[in-house]
Design a protein around this motif. Structure first.
Motif, PDB file in Angstrom:
ATOM      1  N   LEU A  68     -33.095 -10.231  25.265  1.00  0.00           N
ATOM      2  CA  LEU A  68     -34.235  -9.546  25.292  1.00  0.00           C
ATOM      3  C   LEU A  68     -35.147  -9.642  26.607  1.00  0.00           C
ATOM      4  O   LEU A  68     -35.576  -8.657  27.031  1.00  0.00           O
ATOM      5  CB  LEU A  68     -35.170 -10.197  23.833  1.00  0.00           C
ATOM      6  N   ALA A  69     -35.080 -10.960  27.016  1.00  0.00           N
ATOM      7  CA  ALA A  69     -35.727 -10.807  28.720  1.00  0.00           C
ATOM      8  C   ALA A  69     -35.253  -9.914  29.541  1.00  0.00           C
ATOM      9  O   ALA A  69     -36.005  -9.323  30.133  1.00  0.00           O
ATOM     10  CB  ALA A  69     -35.993 -12.227  28.936  1.00  0.00           C
ATOM     11  N   GLU A  81     -48.027   2.801  29.706  1.00  0.00           N
ATOM     12  CA  GLU A  81     -46.647   2.851  28.949  1.00  0.00           C
ATOM     13  C   GLU A  81     -45.961   1.706  28.916  1.00  0.00           C
ATOM     14  O   GLU A  81     -45.334   1.521  28.018  1.00  0.00           O
ATOM     15  CB  GLU A  81     -46.055   4.062  29.761  1.00  0.00           C
ATOM     16  N   GLY A  82     -46.082   0.948  29.978  1.00  0.00           N
ATOM     17  CA  GLY A  82     -45.289  -0.462  30.065  1.00  0.00           C
ATOM     18  C   GLY A  82     -45.629  -1.194  28.779  1.00  0.00           C
ATOM     19  O   GLY A  82     -44.719  -1.899  28.298  1.00  0.00           O
ATOM     20  N   VAL A  83     -46.747  -1.345  28.630  1.00  0.00           N
ATOM     21  CA  VAL A  83     -47.225  -2.373  27.303  1.00  0.00           C
ATOM     22  C   VAL A  83     -46.779  -1.670  26.026  1.00  0.00           C
ATOM     23  O   VAL A  83     -45.965  -2.257  25.237  1.00  0.00           O
ATOM     24  CB  VAL A  83     -48.779  -2.219  27.240  1.00  0.00           C
ATOM     25  N   ARG A  84     -46.797  -0.183  25.850  1.00  0.00           N
ATOM     26  CA  ARG A  84     -46.079   0.220  24.656  1.00  0.00           C
ATOM     27  C   ARG A  84     -44.626   0.301  24.536  1.00  0.00           C
ATOM     28  O   ARG A  84     -44.020  -0.088  23.251  1.00  0.00           O
ATOM     29  CB  ARG A  84     -46.547   1.872  24.501  1.00  0.00           C
ATOM     30  N   ASN A 105     -42.471  -1.732  21.584  1.00  0.00           N
ATOM     31  CA  ASN A 105     -41.606  -1.156  20.625  1.00  0.00           C
ATOM     32  C   ASN A 105     -40.082  -1.771  21.005  1.00  0.00           C
ATOM     33  O   ASN A 105     -39.280  -1.944  19.913  1.00  0.00           O
ATOM     34  CB  ASN A 105     -41.099   0.347  21.441  1.00  0.00           C
ATOM     35  N   ILE A 106     -39.855  -2.406  22.102  1.00  0.00           N
ATOM     36  CA  ILE A 106     -38.511  -3.209  22.088  1.00  0.00           C
ATOM     37  C   ILE A 106     -38.831  -4.547  21.309  1.00  0.00           C
ATOM     38  O   ILE A 106     -37.773  -4.826  20.549  1.00  0.00           O
ATOM     39  CB  ILE A 106     -38.203  -3.573  23.728  1.00  0.00           C
ATOM     40  N   LEU A 107     -39.945  -5.274  21.424  1.00  0.00           N
ATOM     41  CA  LEU A 107     -40.046  -6.344  20.394  1.00  0.00           C
ATOM     42  C   LEU A 107     -40.065  -6.150  18.811  1.00  0.00           C
ATOM     43  O   LEU A 107     -39.525  -6.873  18.163  1.00  0.00           O
ATOM     44  CB  LEU A 107     -41.532  -7.045  20.805  1.00  0.00           C
ATOM     45  N   ARG A 108     -40.312  -4.695  18.679  1.00  0.00           N
ATOM     46  CA  ARG A 108     -40.442  -4.158  17.196  1.00  0.00           C
ATOM     47  C   ARG A 108     -38.988  -4.173  16.681  1.00  0.00           C
ATOM     48  O   ARG A 108     -38.759  -4.316  15.435  1.00  0.00           O
ATOM     49  CB  ARG A 108     -41.328  -3.057  17.116  1.00  0.00           C
ATOM     50  N   GLU A 109     -37.956  -4.113  17.858  1.00  0.00           N
ATOM     51  CA  GLU A 109     -36.777  -4.227  17.325  1.00  0.00           C
ATOM     52  C   GLU A 109     -36.367  -5.538  16.408  1.00  0.00           C
ATOM     53  O   GLU A 109     -35.338  -5.552  15.738  1.00  0.00           O
ATOM     54  CB  GLU A 109     -35.835  -4.005  18.201  1.00  0.00           C
ATOM     55  N   VAL A 110     -36.891  -6.558  17.005  1.00  0.00           N
ATOM     56  CA  VAL A 110     -36.836  -7.841  16.689  1.00  0.00           C
ATOM     57  C   VAL A 110     -37.390  -8.244  15.424  1.00  0.00           C
ATOM     58  O   VAL A 110     -37.082  -8.823  14.222  1.00  0.00           O
ATOM     59  CB  VAL A 110     -36.790  -9.055  17.558  1.00  0.00           C
ATOM     60  N   ILE A 111     -38.900  -7.941  15.551  1.00  0.00           N
ATOM     61  CA  ILE A 111     -39.767  -8.233  14.356  1.00  0.00           C
ATOM     62  C   ILE A 111     -40.620  -6.773  14.208  1.00  0.00           C
ATOM     63  O   ILE A 111     -41.424  -6.305  14.397  1.00  0.00           O
ATOM     64  CB  ILE A 111     -40.705  -9.174  14.907  1.00  0.00           C
ATOM     65  N   PRO A 112     -39.963  -6.120  13.087  1.00  0.00           N
ATOM     66  CA  PRO A 112     -40.231  -4.593  12.722  1.00  0.00           C
ATOM     67  C   PRO A 112     -41.419  -4.567  12.049  1.00  0.00           C
ATOM     68  O   PRO A 112     -42.294  -3.681  12.046  1.00  0.00           O
ATOM     69  CB  PRO A 112     -39.359  -4.118  11.702  1.00  0.00           C
ATOM     70  N   ASN A 113     -42.147  -5.999  11.664  1.00  0.00           N
ATOM     71  CA  ASN A 113     -43.325  -5.795  11.112  1.00  0.00           C
ATOM     72  C   ASN A 113     -44.537  -6.373  11.975  1.00  0.00           C
ATOM     73  O   ASN A 113     -45.690  -6.160  11.465  1.00  0.00           O
ATOM     74  CB  ASN A 113     -43.368  -7.193  10.019  1.00  0.00           C
ATOM     75  N   LEU A 126     -42.349 -13.127  31.124  1.00  0.00           N
ATOM     76  CA  LEU A 126     -41.494 -12.615  29.847  1.00  0.00           C
ATOM     77  C   LEU A 126     -41.061 -13.781  29.083  1.00  0.00           C
ATOM     78  O   LEU A 126     -40.837 -13.493  27.736  1.00  0.00           O
ATOM     79  CB  LEU A 126     -40.125 -12.137  30.550  1.00  0.00           C
ATOM     80  N   SER A 127     -40.981 -14.960  29.465  1.00  0.00           N
ATOM     81  CA  SER A 127     -40.639 -15.968  28.594  1.00  0.00           C
ATOM     82  C   SER A 127     -41.813 -15.997  27.205  1.00  0.00           C
ATOM     83  O   SER A 127     -41.240 -16.461  26.116  1.00  0.00           O
ATOM     84  CB  SER A 127     -40.651 -17.556  29.232  1.00  0.00           C
ATOM     85  N   GLY A 128     -42.901 -15.694  27.737  1.00  0.00           N
ATOM     86  CA  GLY A 128     -44.111 -15.858  26.594  1.00  0.00           C
ATOM     87  C   GLY A 128     -43.684 -14.931  25.352  1.00  0.00           C
ATOM     88  O   GLY A 128     -43.594 -15.359  24.316  1.00  0.00           O
ATOM     89  N   PRO A 129     -43.699 -13.322  25.695  1.00  0.00           N
ATOM     90  CA  PRO A 129     -43.613 -12.686  24.582  1.00  0.00           C
ATOM     91  C   PRO A 129     -42.145 -12.905  23.655  1.00  0.00           C
ATOM     92  O   PRO A 129     -41.975 -12.708  22.801  1.00  0.00           O
ATOM     93  CB  PRO A 129     -43.672 -11.377  25.160  1.00  0.00           C
ATOM     94  N   VAL A 130     -41.207 -13.214  24.485  1.00  0.00           N
ATOM     95  CA  VAL A 130     -39.623 -13.330  24.208  1.00  0.00           C
ATOM     96  C   VAL A 130     -39.728 -14.549  23.161  1.00  0.00           C
ATOM     97  O   VAL A 130     -39.250 -14.505  21.843  1.00  0.00           O
ATOM     98  CB  VAL A 130     -38.868 -13.421  25.233  1.00  0.00           C
TER      99      VAL A 130
END
Lengths: 426, 426, 426
Positions: free
Chosen positions: A11-12, A25-28, A32-40, A188-192
């Motif tokens: 993921l990182a 856009e970078g934030v969005r 979007n990519i994180l939402r693939e793992v946590i759709p909620n 990146l370690s943080g959000p991942v």
């Protein structure tokens, strides 16, 4: 271990190339990519110009292209080769300038000549490029064509929010940031790791606490979030962590909340003491992330930080050297994930056991104690007996573990067994 | 430094020859001379025989002449050559006695053969002379003519009192004593330094606290003063110091109040820690001056002592060797004055700052923070950021200085600047 | 010393041969013998089958004979030669069995080959013999005739109770146990020392506290006693000790109450610190006697233990080697008695002195202070002055002794003298 470590690392790698900043856009894309793992995960937005306490939501920043053409006609400092080359929130610029003029807009680190530093200028209108010091020294006299095709416009500050309801409305608050371009341990370690913690928390059959998990830009994001949710957070948050620098495998670190004696501090120190006794203890004066806002005067949330190698404490910090090859690893990510998971489990399992019988229970007839008494026997029962002895309803499970000098997780099965025998209640 | 040190030293030299005791002309002359520096000093008097708690104001003592004629006809132990020669409160006596009889009335120190000791007998009627031990050994057999022309009569116990009103009726109480004849560190340094503190406090444009400053005879004076002012003192005194032994330049010393954790103790330890970290810490069992009364049961005022070399802790103490040549110096007096002045400034400046904004303020737009963020920058701002972070209204400025491990006076300008920017309130 | 030590030792010798267990004739014989020293001791009884919290009063156990006939026709493991040979609460048995079968009923200690271990099986119906390991190894193959003429029947659990009224209904609670057969430090030292403490307490002209002294079987006895007296004990007990292992002369030991900061803990540590500074400090996890019940959840009495060598901490513990020859001595018993007597005296003498005068009293006119003041004098008075200074009504005598770093008993005569002079009140 391996599976989760590798998934987090993958993921990182996906998130690495995205040009994150305070907004845009970078934030969005990242959310979007994180939402693939946590759709909620929900995305929220706050418009440019909105007042958030003493601050104001900045304009959105978009970079189309940015580079320099040197006197030989070669493209250098190309934003597309490394997004650290452009100073964050640089204004658009297009012009030919001398080397001397250019020098005033260059940033490099004399002591780390191969590193591109990370520089931002969010609140003052300027522009600049970051460059490895060894390359800067090699720049020749002559005219340089500077081209920054960037836009600053009224838009939104975006963040991700996930609320997982629990049995009580008391909350555990997890916050991580998504505003740095291509850097690995910070950020990146943080959000991942937070994403995988959110996935695991979502999967739990029951949660004692309600979980509030946010992915925000640092500083302005936490200030904005507090300005929208302050009263709720002050009332509900029982514990929480700011999640950053949890991806390298070199050490563990602890930064306390400002109060220093909250449940979060107690849990973090207990976990780190048992998984990595030589962990590094920092103090409040060494803070540097969103705990600055969460623990600010009159807010004072119980937010501590469990980290691997802390921001500012490693050479690669805030440069292009903080990467996924030499700094962050699957093992490192898993270690950060595991420490935080253990801490959240402690929060879930912690309780104030209270004995349901007066005096010691007759354990022998329940098969919980040897029926023959002989010198040297019954040692295995001593932890159970200690737990019963301290079950006054006033000692927490963490207190009891600390008194008995054991990790609290060794008490979990004993608590379950004693509840099953109706000997204690929580 | 030099000017104040020299002025204090000059005042001590003027006061040196006066024969001070519990009461009488010496006390009044001393107060008159102090009044030249602090004209606002008032003189009060309490008549002989007045009950003051468990004690009674003694008679006034006046010495006209006192000496001994030895068998050779020579005058020795002449009160006019050194007022320590006569035991304090000696009764009148005129008679010829043998050396043996005389010996019972002589006091000397075998271990300090050149020193005239300081001896008193306030509450038992007797007489005696103090003599250097080496001179005592040389006394020949024969008849000695002893002549003490002294008077004990109903009169007054006098003391000086100065009340400097402040913005609040909460008081800072300073007490020093004026009852010892010619001795320098114990005692002249006390009234001299206190006089210059009073002069400085008088000169202040505004004072937060009301100051109560008294010059009294030791023990009976503090008891008498408490008997007249106990309820007022218990209600109003927020902090204070007993000022003694503040004139030599050899060390600094601290004696706590009986409670040990009062504002006075906190301030004294903070100041000494930063101006002389190796200062000597004594405990309550080593008390010996008027704090014995101020901190006595059911009174318990917050009175601590900041000293140079403490009474009883230096060889010259309570002898003719405690002089203005080898013991007390302008530098020593200035050091004592400065430590107490710093302590009073801390009391005046101490406050409980409270942030007026939620979260960290946006300092960049106020010019208080760098607008470019680069690794390693912003260090100079960290003390300001720490102060803001702890401005919860619950931490005192001393607390914050202790947490940040700096002298509190480094925070004074930052507090002023943050108030000017409307970022904190007190 | 000698007389009391010898009397206690003689009493221990009389009690030695009796076969004590949880219940039965042995307990009653023991109480009868104790009553010769303390005729005011009452015997109480609770019938078999009565529920006591989570437990039930067991049947009474009576042994008429018990032994084994080996293949050579010799009588071994004879209960009458040593009552430790029979496992406590063994069921009756009469039969011829093989050595192999016998082995399953034998208990010995490989590491202490000459010792007969002490083994019980109160709550599971079985039988067994205890034997020195060196004798066990010498057992030959063949048939063994096992004969246990024992009875288990509905009867009573007996215990002794002595209430000595004092000036207040606040209680000091002393508990010791009488359920072990022939062992000396653990257990005879306990009831013997407690008996002589009871005798001494009975002889006192006045007692501040009411004393509650019980002689019970361990565990089931304290549980039963608590089930009958819990509310009274929780309301009234101000301090107390579990008295065990107070008979050898090798060291002193301290086991705290569960709370660890009760009056009992404070007194015990103070006494041991001054009579045997190198005493061994144990913690609550090392408990093992009736404090387990007295300090159990929701009961939490202030019961600590002052011991000589603690149970489990000496090799002879719970074997036939814990005897009156090599382990317990008159000196050892006297030392245990003396430490507990000092502790009870501290409880009786402890008070919160309060000065009756403001400021220091004028001690000179009462003959309590030198009338001549000279450097170096008045040292002997400093303890008296310290006591007066701390007599605020908030410091206990123990507090003051700890602050002054002296044993509290050095303050007793000063307190009496100050009361006689009407200078303090309690």
């Amino acid at each position: 271990m391996e599976k989760d470590g590798n998934l987090m690392y993958a993921l990182a790698r996906r998130l690495w190339p995205i040009n994150r900043s305070l907004s845009g856009e970078g934030v969005r894309s990242t959310l979007n990519i994180l939402r693939e793992v946590i759709p909620n995960l929900n995305t929220k937005s706050i418009p440019t110009g909105q007042k958030v306490f003493d601050w104001e939501i900045p304009r959105e920043w978009k970079v189309n292209q940015a580079y320099i053409i040197n006197p030989r006609g070669e493209k250098i400092c190309d934003f597309y080769s490394n997004n650290l080359h452009l100073v964050g929130y640089s204004m658009p610029f297009n012009g030919k300038i001398s080397l001397n003029e250019l020098q005033e807009h260059l940033y490099s680190l004399e002591n780390q000549p191969s590193a591109i530093p990370y520089v931002t200028s969010y609140y003052k209108e300027t522009w600049g490029f970051c460059i490895a010091h060894e390359k800067r020294l090699a720049l020749e006299e002559g005219d340089y064509q500077v081209f920054i095709d960037a836009e600053l416009f009224n838009g939104y500050l975006n963040y991700g929010e996930l609320i997982l309801p629990g049995e009580t409305s008391q909350e555990v608050f997890l916050s991580t940031y998504i505003c740095h371009p291509s850097m690995a341990n910070n950020e990146l370690s943080g959000p991942v790791v937070t994403t995988f913690l959110a996935k695991w928390l979502t999967s739990l059959e029951k949660r004692k606490y309600t979980y509030r998990i946010i992915f925000i830009p640092e500083t302005i994001g936490s200030i904005a979030y507090l300005s929208l949710n302050k009263d709720q957070l002050i009332e509900k948050v029982a514990a929480g962590f700011n999640i950053t620098c949890v991806g390298d495998d070199r050490t563990f670190s602890f930064l306390p909340s400002k109060r220093g004696d909250t449940l979060s501090d107690e849990v973090a120190k207990h976990v780190l003491n048992w998984i990595y006794p030589e962990y590094k203890k920092f103090n409040w004066s060494q803070r540097g992330s969103d705990e600055r806002q969460y623990c600010s005067p009159h807010i004072n949330l119980p937010i501590a930080s469990i980290m691997r190698t802390k921001y500012g404490e490693y050479e690669e910090y805030h440069t292009s050297l903080d990467d996924l090859f030499n700094v962050v690893s699957p093992q490192g990510l898993w270690g950060g994930f595991n420490a935080l998971k253990l801490a959240l489990e402690v929060l879930e399992k912690n309780c104030f056991p209270s004995s349901k019988v007066f005096c010691e229970p007759q354990l022998g007839r329940r098969g919980l104690y040897p029926t023959i008494s002989i010198k040297g026997g019954a040692n295995e029962q001593s932890l159970m007996m200690d737990l019963i002895s301290y079950s006054d309803g006033t000692n927490s499970l963490i207190d009891i573990a600390n008194i008995c000098n054991i990790p609290v997780w060794e008490l979990y099965p004993i608590v379950e067994m004693l509840i099953a025998h109706n000997l204690i209640e929580l």
